[in-house]
Design a protein around this motif. Structure first.
Motif, short mmCIF file in Angstrom:
data_model
loop_
_atom_site.label_atom_id
_atom_site.label_comp_id
_atom_site.label_asym_id
_atom_site.label_seq_id
_atom_site.Cartn_x
_atom_site.Cartn_y
_atom_site.Cartn_z
N GLY A 93 0.79 -1.22 0.00
CA GLY A 93 0.00 0.00 0.00
C GLY A 93 0.82 1.27 0.00
O GLY A 93 0.32 2.33 -0.38
N PHE A 94 2.08 1.21 0.42
CA PHE A 94 2.93 2.40 0.47
C PHE A 94 3.67 2.52 -0.86
O PHE A 94 4.81 2.11 -1.00
N ARG B 171 1.43 6.51 1.74
CA ARG B 171 0.20 5.80 1.36
C ARG B 171 -0.95 6.79 1.49
O ARG B 171 -1.09 7.48 2.50
N MET C 155 -6.39 3.24 0.19
CA MET C 155 -6.73 1.83 -0.03
C MET C 155 -8.17 1.52 0.33
O MET C 155 -8.69 0.47 -0.06
#
Length: 289
Positions: A221-222, A233, A267
């Motif tokens: 996610g980063f 993120r 996300m």
């Protein structure tokens, strides 16, 4: 203060087939947005005149103004820089047809290697960028458009670089799309960037990020790695580590009266992230801060 949404925030829903571009417009209107920023990569704006007309008609029908039309070119293209200028002018025609009044036009590509992102290279390239941006602004002026540049990417980012560009172009209709989070991509404190660019801002993006050191290995996610090895993120506005409350206070005290658009890149579900981001930003705008 008018609070809206960048269509880019709902890209995930579009890719899943949950809504098309006109559906995105309807969703924004139904969920409290005062306006929309239309991002050119999300529709065939260049190739389908009927699509452009349908967006303009939808905007009027549902009372959702298009605060900005957002696109980009690469003025450092060594193969055909003139074609890039002509492309920007074609996009300006579309912005005018949409009734946007403002066109954000990024000016350099994303693929510049890390080792070439130096201050020396920027000093070398800045005159070329200024010249091209001035030509775009002059064309847009005949259409009644303001052109903006966003602090965006890894090269044309940070308050000082963007300020130097705007001062160099020196046109009444050439200003800044101030993104309150993007300076983190080049390891600049968002407060520093806001202070540098707010006097030139024609529109503002509210965005938030989670920040971690790369050596902590935070996992999936980063997706953005900064020059100093921090990882970013996307977050729902107000949930991350950008001091959005303090920044809103700075913006309000400045007397800024332009549009504020949320850009969600997290996300979480994009519809939830977009809705909460607009609500959180509106609440901050209404607070006595």
């Amino acid at each position: 203060m008018k609070i809206g949404l960048s269509s880019y925030s709902l890209l995930g829903a579009m890719r899943r087939g949950e809504m098309d571009f006109l559906g995105i417009m309807q969703w924004i209107a139904d969920n409290g947005g005062d306006h929309m920023e239309a991002v050119s990569m999300m529709g065939d704006f260049l190739g389908d005149a009927s699509f452009v007309r349908s967006v303009a008609e939808k905007s009027k029908a549902i009372g959702l103004p298009i605060a900005a039309y957002c696109t980009g070119v690469n003025l450092l293209d060594k193969d055909d820089p003139q074609a890039q200028l002509e492309l920007a002018m074609r996009h300006a025609d579309i912005a005018a047809e949409l009734g946007a009044g403002l066109m954000r036009c990024d000016l350099v590509g994303w693929s510049i290697p890390k080792e070439e992102l130096t201050a020396e290279n920027f000093d070398r390239d800045l005159p070329v960028i200024i010249e091209g941006a001035g030509k775009i602004a002059d064309y847009a002026a005949r259409l009644g458009l303001t052109i903006t540049v966003e602090n965006h990417g890894m090269y044309l980012n940070g308050g000082e670089r963007v300020r130097r560009l705007i001062k160099g172009v020196n046109r009444e209709n050439y200003k800044c799309s101030l993104d309150i989070g993007n300076s983190l991509c080049v390891d600049e404190d968002p407060i520093v960037c806001v202070d540098a660019l707010l006097p030139f801002a024609a529109t503002v993006h509210f965005k938030d990020f989670y920040i971690r050191r790369a050596d902590t290995a935070p996992g999936e996610g980063f997706g953005i790695k900064t020059p100093r090895d921090y990882l970013l993120r996307g977050a729902i506005v107000g949930h991350g580590e950008v001091d959005v409350r303090r920044i809103m206070g700075i913006i309000k005290k400045s007397g800024y009266s332009g549009s504020v658009s949320i850009e969600f890149e997290g996300m979480e579900d994009c519809k939830l992230g977009s809705k909460l981001g607009m609500e959180n930003t509106r609440r901050l705008a209404e607070m006595n801060i």
